[in-house]
Design an enzyme around this catalytic site. Sequence first.
Site, PDB file in Angstrom:
ATOM      1  N   HIS A 190     -57.368  49.881 -30.453  1.00  0.00           N
ATOM      2  CA  HIS A 190     -57.914  49.363 -31.706  1.00  0.00           C
ATOM      3  C   HIS A 190     -57.858  47.846 -31.752  1.00  0.00           C
ATOM      4  O   HIS A 190     -57.246  47.209 -30.889  1.00  0.00           O
ATOM      5  CB  HIS A 190     -57.175  49.967 -32.903  1.00  0.00           C
ATOM      6  N   CYS A 206     -49.729  51.763 -29.563  1.00  0.00           N
ATOM      7  CA  CYS A 206     -51.181  51.703 -29.419  1.00  0.00           C
ATOM      8  C   CYS A 206     -51.563  50.515 -28.532  1.00  0.00           C
ATOM      9  O   CYS A 206     -50.730  49.670 -28.206  1.00  0.00           O
ATOM     10  CB  CYS A 206     -51.847  51.531 -30.774  1.00  0.00           C
TER      11      CYS A 206
END
Lengths: 305, 407
Positions: A190, A206
Amino acid sequence: MKKWLFCLVFLGAAVACAALVLEHFQPGEHQCRYNRKLYLTHPPLEGADVAELQERLKELGYYPGEITGIYDEATARAVREAQTDLELEPTGEAELWFWPLLYHGEDITQGEKTDPPPGEVHIEIYLDQLKLTVFSDGEEWASFPISPGRPATPSPMGEWRIVEKSYRPNDAFGTRWMRLNVPWGGYGVHGTNAPWSIGRVASLGCIRMYNKDVELIYPWIPIGTRVIITGNYHVQYKLPMREGRVGQDVVMVQWALRKAGFDPGEADGIFDADMTAAVKNLQRTMGLEPTGTVDETVFWLINLP
Amino acid sequence: MRKFLAALLAIALISGCSPGKRRPPAVNPRVSLDSQKTYTVEYWDVELPRVWDSQGRYRQAVEELLAEFTAQHPNIRVECRWLDWSQAEAELSKALRDGAPPDIWADWQGLARRDHVLQIPARLWTDADLLNDAGRKAVVHDGEMWAWPRWIWPRGLLALAGSLEEGADWPGFDWEWRQLGEWLEERGLELVVNDWQGEFSRQALAAATGTGRGNWGGQELQEVFAALELLRNKGLVRGDGAYREITQGKIILGGYAPAFVPWLAEKTGEDLVLLPLPGMDGGRVSVPFSAANLIQFRQIQYKGDDHSLAAALLAEFLAMQSSACLAALLWAGPAWAGGAWDGSALPPSFREAATAAVVAGAPLGSIDSQGRAREEQFCAKLGAILEDFWAGRANSQDVAARIAEIQ
């Protein structure tokens, strides 16, 4: 004549003000346009620089208050939090060199190629190099800097698939989100509202990218795209390991089995029937009882530490 | 050790594979090839897993042999298919069910299949006299030669050279279990055996009695297990098959698989020693072994024996050449008499054991389709008996009695 003169002066002043504002709020600039250090004092410092700092800290999620243009305790607290995340001494004082860190890299893509890859795309992420590379038909296409997980919250190594994509309102996940099918948590690739963290080990697991980078590659990557994450951080193994087990240690065993010549399928962290069959094949080849369980002997045979 | 393996391979490939050392063709010339025709022979081999052959040298060597064969036989085209190790048996079974097996199949099972309706005995094309004793024992059963042997693996007890005393007496081929027990005890060594499906016990029986697979009975069975029981009770032998312990102390392994040997040599970088299994009464000496063979199947879409002859020529070439030059790569000995096998490339103990096995190896049993099913049932029941024995819950008499019940 006076009206014309008044209009002319007013127009000039408006243009000058607009230029000044634009200059101050030029998002792509990394140089501070101001010439003073901001810190808590009495009476408090006030001005456009304080207002801009508050606005930027608010965008980044550090400053929850109103844009007052006054360097108060809430502003200093927000500066301290940002400094902590930047691994700086949390003084609460905004030196001139502090400003570029808040804008670094956000508005230019780091990719050396910006045109879409023509072939089948897969992604490889190298945690130790802090790098994400897009491949087209197996050929390296473009690479981007990333921020992977911290040692306490490591990014999942393995062979994953993109299973979900969505736009974001530039929150903690930046402007784009692509979920991976990691079975032990919600991990994805992301953007970020903390661009200074890119190039550092800073995330909760992440893969963070600059917003412009993730925006660039987002349309290149269809659902189902293969994402291979490799790294060299220490993994804890729990033995014996049997079918049904899920975890990072399963991924490492899957890779080792494949390297030994017994393909367990994708290294997806799930000890499934294919992996059981691979373990049994290894055991048969070595003349051992094919239990399908990864015990210390199997562990040793596939050369894991 | 890697250097040693590389040198061993180089020696094997460069010197051992020289066409000049080949024996005269063994294929029976009753039929002849039509020089105007092109024959296509389908050959299936198995890609060795990297845990066994980390550099992929086996495949490379076979492909070089195939190129040499087709250069010698321009009107025989070889279609080679490499199968994944894990899938190979299933692929062959499917092909046999479909009635479309390859002409030649590289079998790694270590025992001769026989009696499949499409299997062509090798005796049609060659003579068992061309094989050495171990080669004959591997593929000749009931007077029929069922396959083309490629090489034999001598079996025994495996040790890291560093765990044995330098210059001390090592077990000989004529040793008995009692002597081995004393030798273990004096040196503080422990024998750890892998007896899954009776692998170690089968080898021990073969060494003691000179008989192969399936001979689970008689006085010898009781004697072997009585000797093992004695060693077990003294804590000199364990049956938990803990392979990894070989690197952790004074451990000797029994019942290991051939694939384990090159893997261990590469992993540890140490010299390996192959010790013989004891015989009984000091008189009967035999060396258990396992083998890899080529099997010829009938391609039913072809009419006439000339196609089978082309396939047999390939089988003969690959069997003889594999025996001569690939055996060393896989730490094995030759199966053909008078071949170009260069045992000097192997560690001395392996060379000695391979030579002994070639001369006096215990025969391998053969298995037809019904026998295979019976063997599986037998091994399943045998597993429970041996587990009880190694756990100390059964003595040698119990073992003999219970094995007699499941025969």
